[in-house]
Scaffold this active site. Structure first.
Site, PDB file in Angstrom:
ATOM      1  CE  LYS A   1     -78.182   3.553  26.626  1.00 46.66           C
ATOM      2  NZ  LYS A   1     -77.187   3.369  28.190  1.00 46.66           N
TER       3      LYS A   1
ATOM      4  CG  ASN B   1     -82.213   3.129  30.347  1.00 46.03           C
ATOM      5  OD1 ASN B   1     -83.074   3.913  30.367  1.00 46.03           O
ATOM      6  ND2 ASN B   1     -81.459   2.623  30.586  1.00 46.03           N
TER       7      ASN B   1
ATOM      8  CG  ASP C   1     -78.247   3.129  31.979  1.00 46.36           C
ATOM      9  OD1 ASP C   1     -78.637   2.011  31.942  1.00 46.36           O
ATOM     10  OD2 ASP C   1     -78.216   3.912  30.779  1.00 46.36           O
TER      11      ASP C   1
ATOM     12  N   GLY D   1     -68.704  10.086  28.607  1.00 51.10           N
ATOM     13  CA  GLY D   1     -69.895   9.702  27.578  1.00 51.10           C
ATOM     14  C   GLY D   1     -71.123   9.549  28.176  1.00 51.10           C
ATOM     15  N   GLY D   2     -71.927   8.930  27.449  1.00 46.65           N
ATOM     16  CA  GLY D   2     -73.466   8.767  27.962  1.00 46.65           C
ATOM     17  C   GLY D   2     -73.357   7.975  29.444  1.00 46.65           C
TER      18      GLY D   2
HETATM   19  P1  NDP Z   1     -69.911   6.565  24.864  1.00 43.19           P
HETATM   20  O1  NDP Z   1     -69.274   6.089  23.597  1.00 43.19           O
HETATM   21  O2  NDP Z   1     -70.689   7.574  25.296  1.00 43.19           O
HETATM   22  O3  NDP Z   1     -68.318   7.005  25.609  1.00 43.19           O
HETATM   23  C1  NDP Z   1     -67.177   6.366  25.599  1.00 43.19           C
HETATM   24  C2  NDP Z   1     -66.176   6.911  26.582  1.00 43.19           C
HETATM   25  O4  NDP Z   1     -64.951   6.145  26.668  1.00 43.19           O
HETATM   26  C3  NDP Z   1     -65.914   8.377  26.259  1.00 43.19           C
HETATM   27  O5  NDP Z   1     -65.513   9.060  27.408  1.00 43.19           O
HETATM   28  C4  NDP Z   1     -64.595   8.304  25.400  1.00 43.19           C
HETATM   29  O6  NDP Z   1     -63.630   9.097  25.546  1.00 43.19           O
HETATM   30  C5  NDP Z   1     -64.054   6.882  26.412  1.00 43.19           C
HETATM   31  N1  NDP Z   1     -62.746   6.424  25.256  1.00 43.19           N
HETATM   32  C6  NDP Z   1     -63.371   5.370  24.240  1.00 43.19           C
HETATM   33  N2  NDP Z   1     -62.204   4.974  23.659  1.00 43.19           N
HETATM   34  C7  NDP Z   1     -61.133   5.557  24.361  1.00 43.19           C
HETATM   35  C8  NDP Z   1     -59.866   5.169  24.263  1.00 43.19           C
HETATM   36  N3  NDP Z   1     -59.111   4.490  23.369  1.00 43.19           N
HETATM   37  N4  NDP Z   1     -58.862   5.824  25.275  1.00 43.19           N
HETATM   38  C9  NDP Z   1     -59.543   6.611  26.422  1.00 43.19           C
HETATM   39  N5  NDP Z   1     -60.779   7.058  26.436  1.00 43.19           N
HETATM   40  C10 NDP Z   1     -61.591   6.266  25.265  1.00 43.19           C
HETATM   41  O7  NDP Z   1     -70.000   5.322  25.640  1.00 43.19           O
HETATM   42  P2  NDP Z   1     -71.009   4.706  27.046  1.00 43.19           P
HETATM   43  O8  NDP Z   1     -70.649   5.915  28.065  1.00 43.19           O
HETATM   44  O9  NDP Z   1     -72.352   4.693  26.379  1.00 43.19           O
HETATM   45  O10 NDP Z   1     -70.380   3.457  27.461  1.00 43.19           O
HETATM   46  C11 NDP Z   1     -69.072   3.386  28.273  1.00 43.19           C
HETATM   47  C12 NDP Z   1     -68.885   2.180  28.842  1.00 43.19           C
HETATM   48  O11 NDP Z   1     -69.785   1.783  29.698  1.00 43.19           O
HETATM   49  C13 NDP Z   1     -69.040   0.877  27.834  1.00 43.19           C
HETATM   50  O12 NDP Z   1     -68.095  -0.086  28.022  1.00 43.19           O
HETATM   51  C14 NDP Z   1     -70.363   0.382  27.909  1.00 43.19           C
HETATM   52  O13 NDP Z   1     -70.430  -0.972  27.814  1.00 43.19           O
HETATM   53  C15 NDP Z   1     -70.585   0.632  29.642  1.00 43.19           C
HETATM   54  N6  NDP Z   1     -71.994   0.617  29.747  1.00 43.19           N
HETATM   55  C16 NDP Z   1     -72.368  -0.129  30.819  1.00 43.19           C
HETATM   56  C17 NDP Z   1     -73.721  -0.213  31.358  1.00 43.19           C
HETATM   57  C18 NDP Z   1     -74.032  -1.131  32.325  1.00 43.19           C
HETATM   58  O14 NDP Z   1     -75.129  -1.135  32.532  1.00 43.19           O
HETATM   59  N7  NDP Z   1     -73.005  -1.728  32.889  1.00 43.19           N
HETATM   60  C19 NDP Z   1     -74.663   0.942  30.715  1.00 43.19           C
HETATM   61  C20 NDP Z   1     -74.164   1.694  29.682  1.00 43.19           C
HETATM   62  C21 NDP Z   1     -72.795   1.795  29.481  1.00 43.19           C
HETATM   63  P3  NDP Z   1     -63.342  10.582  24.456  1.00 43.19           P
HETATM   64  O15 NDP Z   1     -64.926  11.316  25.114  1.00 43.19           O
HETATM   65  O16 NDP Z   1     -62.385  11.227  24.720  1.00 43.19           O
HETATM   66  O17 NDP Z   1     -63.854   9.784  23.178  1.00 43.19           O
END
Ligand code: NDP
Length: 282
Positions: free
Chosen positions: A75, A96, A111, A137-138
């Protein structure tokens, strides 16, 4: 009748670009929507590695292409591969949806719209609530923009990697509190949102479950995971209202459909298809 809706012409093409894409619900949701409107187009699954991405994006300029949805992990990178990035996608730092406008590629972000539409359906008074957002995150970026658009003024963002949350705040230029724990903000929060990747698997919780007891009884707990999660279960056990991520997914897809086709999306068709296609809980 447009070329895309003419039965005799070769079908137009569109698809989802990502790595992986096998899990994506977009084909299951977009194809029935195209069919319902009699649009002669085929929605495909385009598994694309980082090395293949420039060629894949270039292929979207073809006459037969309507555009593409873009999912993880591309993205951000596709922003530099399209001809124009919408102001919203620019703010979100992510594209996206790519629309082929006669060989010129426009990158957009649906989104933000998907989240705000889904949230306001269940929480029309969001503007009067404070929010706590887990994750930076994103998806969290889109959520922050949507919360701002919905009028939510107090947002506390909590992330494992604090520097990433600070970067999000600075990039978006919005006034939000970055905290290393949600404890202090939860008692006043009317909305708690999980935008971390934690939730897809049993046993995954983005915060200590006991912290849910700090929320007021009218709080809404939202999980971007598009099915039930342990967080949503625990919230319901406490009598709290909940919202999963399927509505966000459907509404972002509907907005993308409208960008691709220029026609109103058949929302009911997309909802039913997404419900049928979402993976069972593991
Ligand atoms: P990213 O990889 O960009 O971000 C992941 C986030 O999760 C970061 O804040 C990361 O923290 C945190 N994280 C990951 N593992 C852990 C852990 N073990 N403990 C604590 N924090 C953790 O992912 P996205 O932002 O793209 O996606 C996030 C979620 O949103 C996913 O589940 C995705 O499926 C969902 N989503 C749903 C959508 C929808 O339409 N419903 C659209 C887009 C996403 P850190 O920065 O510290 O690594």
């Amino acid at each position: 009748m447009s070329e895309a809706s003419s039965g005799s012409a070769a079908p137009k093409r569109l698809g989802v670009i990502g790595d992986p894409v096998a899990h994506s619900i977009s084909p299951a949701m977009q194809q029935p929507a195209l069919d319902a409107l009699g649009i002669n187009a085929r929605y495909e699954r385009w598994h694309t590695t980082a090395g293949e991405l420039p060629a894949r994006i270039a292929s979207l300029r073809g006459n037969d292409m309507l555009g593409a949805n873009v999912t993880v992990p591309h993205k951000q990178w596709v922003m530099s591969l399209v001809d124009e990035v919408s102001p919203l996608a620019q703010s979100a730092g992510a594209v996206n949806t790519i629309v082929n406008q006669g060989g010129r590629l426009l990158g957009d972000n649906t989104d933000v719209y998907g989240f705000s539409t889904s949230l306001l359906e269940i929480c029309p008074d969001a503007a009067s609530r404070a929010a706590v957002l887990l994750g930076a995150g994103g998806a969290a970026r889109a959520v922050v923009l949507a919360l701002r658009e919905a009028g939510v003024r107090e947002i506390t963002i909590v992330n494992r990697n604090l520097a990433r949350a600070e970067m999000l705040r600075d990039d978006l230029g919005v006034d939000l509190v970055v905290a290393d724990s949600p404890d202090a903000a939860l008692p006043a929060a009317g909305i708690l949102i999980n935008a971390t990747s934690l939730g897809w698997h049993a046993g995954e919780m983005p915060l200590a479950v006991s912290l849910l007891d700090l929320l007021g009884s009218d709080a809404l707990v939202v999980d971007l995971t598009y099915r039930d999660t342990d967080l949503l279960d625990a919230a319901r056990d406490r009598g709290l209202a909940t919202l999963d991520g399927l509505g966000m997914l459907v509404h972002q897809g509907a907005r993308a459909f409208e960008r691709f086709t220029g026609q109103p999306a058949p929302l009911d068709v997309m909802w039913s298809a997404a419900l049928a296609a979402r993976a069972p809980r593991s």
